[in-house]
Motif scaffolding. Structure first.
Motif, mmCIF file in Angstrom:
data_model
loop_
_atom_site.group_PDB
_atom_site.id
_atom_site.type_symbol
_atom_site.label_atom_id
_atom_site.label_comp_id
_atom_site.label_asym_id
_atom_site.label_seq_id
_atom_site.Cartn_x
_atom_site.Cartn_y
_atom_site.Cartn_z
ATOM 1 N N ILE A 58 46.160 -14.982 -50.072
ATOM 2 C CA ILE A 58 45.906 -16.436 -50.616
ATOM 3 C C ILE A 58 45.767 -16.596 -52.211
ATOM 4 O O ILE A 58 45.059 -15.879 -52.784
ATOM 5 C CB ILE A 58 44.658 -16.694 -49.867
ATOM 6 N N LYS A 99 51.039 -24.545 -49.501
ATOM 7 C CA LYS A 99 49.715 -25.252 -48.731
ATOM 8 C C LYS A 99 49.239 -26.388 -49.753
ATOM 9 O O LYS A 99 49.614 -26.289 -51.142
ATOM 10 C CB LYS A 99 48.589 -24.410 -48.136
ATOM 11 N N GLY A 106 43.152 -23.925 -46.369
ATOM 12 C CA GLY A 106 43.590 -23.245 -45.635
ATOM 13 C C GLY A 106 44.982 -22.956 -45.436
ATOM 14 O O GLY A 106 45.707 -23.998 -45.361
ATOM 15 N N ALA A 107 45.421 -21.909 -44.978
ATOM 16 C CA ALA A 107 46.953 -21.655 -44.893
ATOM 17 C C ALA A 107 47.387 -22.029 -43.421
ATOM 18 O O ALA A 107 48.761 -22.295 -43.287
ATOM 19 C CB ALA A 107 47.035 -19.858 -45.069
ATOM 20 N N VAL A 116 42.991 -10.750 -44.222
ATOM 21 C CA VAL A 116 43.176 -11.858 -45.164
ATOM 22 C C VAL A 116 42.398 -11.591 -46.576
ATOM 23 O O VAL A 116 41.197 -10.935 -46.445
ATOM 24 C CB VAL A 116 42.396 -13.277 -44.637
ATOM 25 N N THR A 135 41.034 -19.968 -44.436
ATOM 26 C CA THR A 135 42.176 -19.303 -43.670
ATOM 27 C C THR A 135 41.400 -18.554 -42.535
ATOM 28 O O THR A 135 41.831 -18.474 -41.520
ATOM 29 C CB THR A 135 42.999 -18.616 -44.576
ATOM 30 N N SER A 155 40.253 -20.652 -39.530
ATOM 31 C CA SER A 155 41.021 -21.156 -38.694
ATOM 32 C C SER A 155 41.830 -19.966 -37.964
ATOM 33 O O SER A 155 42.183 -20.231 -36.790
ATOM 34 C CB SER A 155 42.258 -21.656 -39.569
#
Length: 190
Positions: free
Chosen positions: A15, A94, A98-99, A119, A131, A134
C-alpha cells in the motif's frame, strides 16, 4: 494471533509506497519499511505468487477535518524504485483509503484463486488497516507484516498493530513471512 500459516495461493498487497508519501514524517524509518516490503515482493515473485502494488492518486470527495486537498504534485503517485515493479505485478490506483474500494482488486484476486493476502505499506492506520479490514470482510485470510509498515502517528500505528490487526488476521515480521512462505512452498512441492 502469531503467524502460523500461509495458504498456497497467497498474494502480497503493498500500500502506497510511492514518491509523494516517501517524504512525509513517519514513525519508523521509511527506507527500512520500503526495504522490507521490497524483500517481500521479491520473495513472492520468486515463488510465482501475485504481487499487488497500490498507489493513491487522489482522495475520496467527502468533507473531513484533515485531508489532502488540491492537486497533487507531479510524480506523487509514482511507485518507489526499490519495489522493482515487474510486468507480472498488478497495479491498483486508488482514490480512497482501501485498495478494494471502487477497484477490481477483489475480482482480480478471486480470478487468480487467491485465498489469503499479506498486507504492508503506509499508513498503518489508514491504507493498510482499511485494506486489511476489507480483505477480512471479503473472506480472505489476512496476514500483516508489521515491520513493513509505518504511520504518520505513533499512537495510531500502535492501536492498529495491537488492537485491530489481531482481530483481522495474523501478524509477523518480514523475516517470518518470508521463512513461512519458503517452507509452505517447499511443503506444497512434496
Amino acid at each position: 494471533m502469531p503467524l502460523t500459516t500461509l495458504d498456497p495461493n497467497t498474494a502480497l498487497i503493498v500500500i502506497d509506497l510511492q514518491k509523494g508519501i516517501a517524504g512525509l514524517p513517519t514513525v519508523h524509518p521509511f527506507g527500512e519499511v520500503a526495504d522490507n516490503a521490497s524483500a517481500l515482493a521479491a520473495a513472492f515473485r520468486k515463488h510465482g505468487l501475485p504481487v499487488v502494488l497500490v498507489n493513491a492518486d487522489g482522495g475520496a470527495p467527502g468533507r473531513t477535518e484533515q485531508s489532502f486537498r488540491g492537486s497533487l504534485p507531479p510524480g506523487w503517485a509514482e511507485l518507489l524504485p526499490t519495489l522493482n515493479q515487474q510486468a507480472s505485478d498488478y497495479l491498483v490506483t486508488k482514490q480512497t483509503w482501501g485498495a478494494f474500494t471502487n477497484t477490481d482488486l477483489r475480482d482480480r484476486l478471486r480470478t487468480l484463486g487467491v485465498t489469503q493476502v499479506v498486507v504492508v505499506g503506509v499508513a498503518t492506520s489508514i491504507g493498510v488497516e482499511s485494506t486489511a479490514r476489507s480483505a477480512f470482510e471479503l473472506g480472505f485470510n489476512v496476514t500483516l507484516a508489521t515491520d513493513a509498515m509505518t504511520d504518520l502517528n505513533a499512537d495510531a500505528h500502535t492501536n492498529s498493530v495491537t488492537r485491530i490487526f489481531p482481530r483481522l488476521g495474523e501478524t509477523g515480521t518480514t523475516r517470518e513471512v518470508i521463512a513461512l512462505l519458503a517452507s509452505t512452498r517447499e511443503t506444497g512441492r512434496k
